[in-house]
Every structure is written in C-alpha cells, then in structure tokens.
Design a protein around this motif. Structure first.
Motif, PDB file in Angstrom:
ATOM      1  N   GLU A  67      10.016   0.742  28.462  1.00 50.23           N
ATOM      2  CA  GLU A  67      10.439  -0.383  29.675  1.00 50.23           C
ATOM      3  C   GLU A  67      10.679  -1.297  28.605  1.00 50.23           C
ATOM      4  O   GLU A  67      11.376  -1.537  27.399  1.00 50.23           O
ATOM      5  CB  GLU A  67       9.562  -0.679  29.571  1.00 50.23           C
ATOM      6  N   GLU A  68      12.054  -1.077  29.450  1.00 46.07           N
ATOM      7  CA  GLU A  68      13.562  -1.989  29.548  1.00 46.07           C
ATOM      8  C   GLU A  68      12.658  -3.640  29.213  1.00 46.07           C
ATOM      9  O   GLU A  68      11.727  -3.978  29.975  1.00 46.07           O
ATOM     10  CB  GLU A  68      14.388  -2.800  30.690  1.00 46.07           C
ATOM     11  N   PHE A  69      12.610  -4.763  28.224  1.00 47.12           N
ATOM     12  CA  PHE A  69      11.681  -5.999  27.497  1.00 47.12           C
ATOM     13  C   PHE A  69      10.956  -5.616  27.025  1.00 47.12           C
ATOM     14  O   PHE A  69      10.468  -6.537  26.395  1.00 47.12           O
ATOM     15  CB  PHE A  69      12.302  -6.975  28.860  1.00 47.12           C
ATOM     16  N   ARG A  70      10.274  -4.093  27.572  1.00 49.57           N
ATOM     17  CA  ARG A  70       9.094  -4.673  26.750  1.00 49.57           C
ATOM     18  C   ARG A  70       8.860  -3.130  25.935  1.00 49.57           C
ATOM     19  O   ARG A  70       8.165  -3.117  25.093  1.00 49.57           O
ATOM     20  CB  ARG A  70       7.893  -3.797  27.598  1.00 49.57           C
ATOM     21  N   GLY A  71       9.175  -2.491  25.294  1.00 49.53           N
ATOM     22  CA  GLY A  71       9.508  -1.585  24.453  1.00 49.53           C
ATOM     23  C   GLY A  71       8.985   0.064  24.948  1.00 49.53           C
ATOM     24  O   GLY A  71       8.533   0.387  25.940  1.00 49.53           O
ATOM     25  N   ALA A  72       8.452   0.278  23.732  1.00 43.78           N
ATOM     26  CA  ALA A  72       8.185   1.970  23.799  1.00 43.78           C
ATOM     27  C   ALA A  72       5.843   1.623  24.192  1.00 43.78           C
ATOM     28  O   ALA A  72       5.298   0.433  23.146  1.00 43.78           O
ATOM     29  CB  ALA A  72       7.949   2.519  22.885  1.00 43.78           C
ATOM     30  N   SER A  73       5.274   3.044  24.256  1.00 40.27           N
ATOM     31  CA  SER A  73       3.464   2.462  23.868  1.00 40.27           C
ATOM     32  C   SER A  73       3.723   3.532  24.670  1.00 40.27           C
ATOM     33  O   SER A  73       4.152   4.788  25.014  1.00 40.27           O
ATOM     34  CB  SER A  73       3.483   1.161  25.585  1.00 40.27           C
TER      35      SER A  73
END
Length: 222
Positions: A67-73
């Motif tokens: 996700e943009e601004f949140r990175g990977a999960s």
C-alpha cells in the motif's frame, strides 16, 4: 541462504521471495504483519532493490499487500478464498497423483514408501509437528514424480497455510490418524497402478482437509 543471518553474497530477488514465503508458510510472518524492508535487509544481507523486487513478486502471488505510504504486509485471506485455494488444489494434486502413478519410477516409489513409513511412526509417537513437515514432503514428492512442471509451479503459490491459528490446530490426534489413513490408501492405489483411483483419493483427501479447516475456524471464531 541461512535462516536469519546475512550471507557471503547478496541474495537474489527470487531467494528473498523464497525466504519470506517460507516464513509465511511456517507462521513466522502472520497475516496483517508489516514486512519492514530494513529488517529484511538486516536479516538476509539483500540490497533494498532486491527486497522490493521480492515483495512485488509475492504481491503478484497474492501473499503480500503493498500500500502507498504504508509499505508491504502479509495478506489476510477469508475462509471463502481458502475454499477456492483448496478447490484448485483438489484439481491440481488429483492430476498429479494420477500422473505420478503412471510415470513414477522405482526410485520414486521407494522414496514415497519410505516417507509413508516415517508418517506411520509419527502417528504411533503422536508427533504432529514432524507429521506436518513429512506430510508436505509426501505431497511435494507426488508432484515432483508426476513430471508436470505446470502443476508444480501453480501449487508453489497455493500451498501456503493462510491462517497460522488453523495450521497449528490442524493435526490433533484424530486428524493425524485420518490423514495418515488417506496416505496409506493412496499409496496402495499407486502401487496397484490405479491412476484414476489415486486421483479420486487425492481429491477427497484435499477436500476433507478443507472441511477440517472450516470446522476449526467455526470453533475459534463463532
């Protein structure tokens, strides 16, 4: 590549993807957990570009969300999606059991019988963790012996436990006996050169596995 330490040479994007995928498979990385690039770099010795390449690869496999601004999960999945995964496995592993029966040579059959002996020991010794590892080897061997690389490639993306809670609860004593009885029956069909019977038995085995997962989900979340 070592489990958690840096290696002498920087790993490739594929190796990093395999490293992350294995941790998802074993529950080291759980659904919803953020995958911090700096932590992966520190543990593997990879470059930032290779880590990002690996995460994009895993996003394409449906294991990771970026996700943009949140990175990977680690991506979470609904029970309905797990059902779809198991239906795909029923078809693919069923065909693999059929083709293994037709194509496996004496060495492959000997390996399968040796694995079955070890699975039998696990039931007698009530060793669910070891049974789970050997069960994965047993299924991988059938896919390998089928000679169908397309099936192997697809199953590589499907054979990842989605819910750690369900994975830990899957092999209670009764399930251990039931799953092993399925394996024994399939082995007998394979040794009897009954390819169609082996395919039907594998499909039923995978389907029963999903029904077990669904019951565990209901027990924990109702």
């Amino acid at each position: 590549m070592s489990q958690d330490a840096a290696v002498d040479r920087a790993p490739s994007g594929q190796e990093i993807a395999d490293w992350v995928r294995q941790r998802i498979r074993t529950g080291r990385f759980v659904p919803g957990q953020r995958l911090v690039e700096v932590d992966i770099i520190r543990q593997t010795g990879a470059s930032r570009s290779k880590v990002r390449e690996a995460l994009k690869r895993l996003e394409g496999e449906g294991l990771v969300e970026i996700e943009e601004f949140r990175g990977a999960s680690v991506r979470s999945s609904s029970l309905d999606e797990v059902r779809q995964i198991y239906r795909a496995r029923m078809a693919l592993e069923g065909m693999a059991a059929h083709d293994f029966t037709v194509n496996a040579d004496a060495a492959m059959l000997a390996r399968l019988k040796a694995l079955q002996d070890q699975l039998d020991d696990c039931v007698r010794e009530r060793a669910p963790d070891r049974f789970g590892r050997l069960n994965n080897e047993w299924h991988r061997l059938i896919v390998e012996g089928s000679g169908n690389k397309v099936i192997a490639d697809h199953l590589q993306r499907l054979n990842v436990p989605i819910h750690r809670l369900l994975f830990e609860s899957f092999y209670d004593e009764e399930r251990l006996k039931t799953a092993n009885a399925d394996h024994q029956a399939m082995l007998a069909l394979i040794l009897a050169s009954d390819a169609d019977g082996a395919e039907r038995a594998m499909r039923q085995h995978i389907g029963d596995g999903f029904e077990t997962l669904a019951r565990i989900e209901d027990e924990f979340y109702r």
